[in-house]
Enzyme design. Structure first.
Site, mmCIF file in Angstrom:
data_model
loop_
_atom_site.group_PDB
_atom_site.id
_atom_site.type_symbol
_atom_site.label_atom_id
_atom_site.label_comp_id
_atom_site.label_asym_id
_atom_site.label_seq_id
_atom_site.Cartn_x
_atom_site.Cartn_y
_atom_site.Cartn_z
ATOM 1 C CG HIS A 180 -1.707 -1.193 1.428
ATOM 2 N ND1 HIS A 180 -2.692 -1.481 0.946
ATOM 3 C CD2 HIS A 180 -1.158 -2.428 1.741
ATOM 4 C CE1 HIS A 180 -3.100 -2.674 1.809
ATOM 5 N NE2 HIS A 180 -2.518 -3.558 1.869
ATOM 6 C CB SER B 229 13.127 23.559 -14.894
ATOM 7 O OG SER B 229 12.549 24.524 -14.995
ATOM 8 C CD GLU C 168 8.338 12.716 -15.296
ATOM 9 O OE1 GLU C 168 9.682 13.559 -15.486
ATOM 10 O OE2 GLU C 168 7.332 13.794 -15.016
#
Ligand code: ARG
Length: 479
Positions: free
Chosen positions: A160, A281, A294
């Protein structure tokens, strides 16, 4: 024949592809990538026509030479692709006829584009599985090496996504190894199940010409020929299975990608944020994002979409060939390209992962991870486990930090105190269960994983031999 153009049979655009809807019907943009497989199928078919006495040995030689000349034109980029000829099959036949004259018109005797495309697809699948398997094997090796290096590094195991019980980084990585190994197994099994040649099934009902499907099957490295001509031209199970295999593989990769994203957060801090993870970035100078992981995570959406696209196309189709089947190639080519890229990216990423052992170890020293061990220690002394569970839970609720650092205590029946170390290494050493994270069990698991990887290499080399057999067929007579 090279250079000299012989007389050509028939009109430039044969009647069967002449229609005002030509642009809509054209599949050339997609199926031209099957061209080498198409030529291989044609070479085997020409030999079959010769074996059936329908072509003289001289004619067979001329056609084989012409087809190989076409293959060379394709390879060196001089093949004159013509959109108005609809597909790869007619492009090759037309060019062959230009090169060898009207004899080229014999190529399609006893054959339809229906059995032809089905053969092309199976040959493509074989080569694609060989490439994917090689990429997966590289990933397996990368995971194995990382698992060996981090074999004894403790980390919290999660259920979990809550800290649960101790494992090691090596054990965690090997869990991913076994997932990918099942993917590899599925790919080989898919190649095996699709190892039947459809050539000879014709449009749907075979041919009146005395062709021998077993012969062409063997020539193309297939284990057998088709059992039913209707099934042979309409069966897209190989592609559906391949897409399922790739979708599940992409799902597995996405789970690993997600963990890398999570573990590289400051909140977890298990992985150093190195340049290998991705880029920065354009606005925030401090950023180092896990873009590779990702995109690995995102790739599953595309692979699942490709599977759904094909199954939806196949649903409800009547036997035998329907033009809907033309739409089968795009999702397969897409999934193969995208999943190969994913596997390649992971193979480069895994060796570059830098685990923060300090951080992982201190997270593993959390006493809560050892609550179940304490309950089990009581059970080992005769306390019914349910009772031990309640006792330990009450202890933890009373003192959530786990009281004294480095040890846990509980009172056994008869008043004896059970003391348990919360040293991660000590806790791991308590675990002897085969397949578990204990040091000896992990050593054995690593040995099994290495042996499995080596066995897969053997399976791959027999598949690669079949792929090479096709390359040799196409290249024969050339240097
Ligand atoms: N482009 C077709 C496909 O990919 C080839 C078979 C065409 N057959 C036909 N009868 N029009 O399925």
């Amino acid at each position: 024949m090279a250079g000299s153009v012989a007389p050509v049979a028939g009109p430039a655009v044969p009647s069967y592809v002449r229609t005002p809807a030509a642009a809509f019907l054209s599949s050339l943009g997609v199926d031209r990538s099957l061209v080498r497989h198409d030529i291989a199928g044609s070479l085997a078919h020409v030999e079959a026509l010769g074996a059936a006495g329908l072509l003289s040995p001289e004619q067979v030689r001329t056609l084989l030479g012409g087809l190989r000349a076409v293959a060379r034109e394709v390879a060196d980029g001089t093949f004159p692709w013509r959109e108005e000829l609809e597909d790869v099959h007619t492009n090759v036949e037309r060019r062959l006829t230009e090169l060898v004259g009207p004899l080229g018109g014999m190529l399609q005797a006893g054959r339809s584009r229906n059995d032809q495309v089905a053969v092309d697809e199976r040959l493509y699948l074989r080569a694609a599985v060989a490439e994917l398997a090689a990429a997966l094997l590289a990933l397996e090796s990368a995971i194995l090496a990382a698992a060996e290096a981090e074999q004894g590094s403790p980390m919290p195991g999660y259920t979990h996504l809550q800290r649960a019980q101790p494992v090691t980084v090596g054990h965690h990585l090997l869990a991913h190894f076994w997932r990918f190994d099942r993917d590899l197994d599925r790919l080989f099994a898919t190649a095996e199940r699709s190892d039947a040649s459809p050539l000879g099934a014709g449009a749907l009902a075979g041919s009146t010409l005395p062709l021998d499907p077993e012969r062409t099957a063997h020539r193309l490295g297939f284990a057998r020929a088709f059992d039913n001509s209707l099934d042979a031209v309409s069966d897209r199970d190989p592609f559906a299975e391949l897409l399922f295999d790739l979708a599940l593989l992409a799902v597995h990769a996405s789970g690993l990608g997600e963990e890398i994203v999570l573990f590289a957060t400051k909140e977890f801090g298990f992985l150093a944020r190195t340049a290998s993870l991705g880029s920065g970035s354009s606005l925030m100078p401090q950023k180092r994002n896990p873009d590779v992981a990702e995109l690995v995570r995102a790739g599953a959406g595309r692979a699942i979409g490709d599977l759904v696209a094909l199954l939806t196309t196949l649903k409800g189709l009547p036997l035998a060939y329907d033009r809907d089947l033309q739409e089968d190639k795009r999702p397969v080519l897409d999934a193969v390209a995208s999943v190969s890229a994913t596997v390649g990216a992971l193979s480069a990423l895994v060796p570059a992962l830098r685990f923060d052992r300090e951080r992982l170890r201190s997270a593993s020293a959390d006493p809560e991870l050892y609550a179940a061990d304490l309950a089990e220690a009581l059970a080992a002394r005769g306390v019914p486990f349910r009772e031990a569970h309640e006792t330990v839970r009450a202890t933890f609720l009373a003192s959530p930090a786990g009281a004294t650092s480095g040890r846990l205590e509980a009172i056994a029946p008869g008043g004896a105190t059970v003391v348990l170390s919360t040293e991660p290494e000590a806790a791991l050493a308590r675990r002897a269960v085969p397949g578990g994270p204990g040091p000896r069990a992990l050593e054995a698991q690593l040995a099994r994983a290495r042996a499995r990887r080596d066995a897969r290499r053997t399976s791959l080399s027999s598949l690669v031999r079949k792929v090479e057999q096709i390359e040799e067929l196409v290249n024969e007579g050339t240097t």
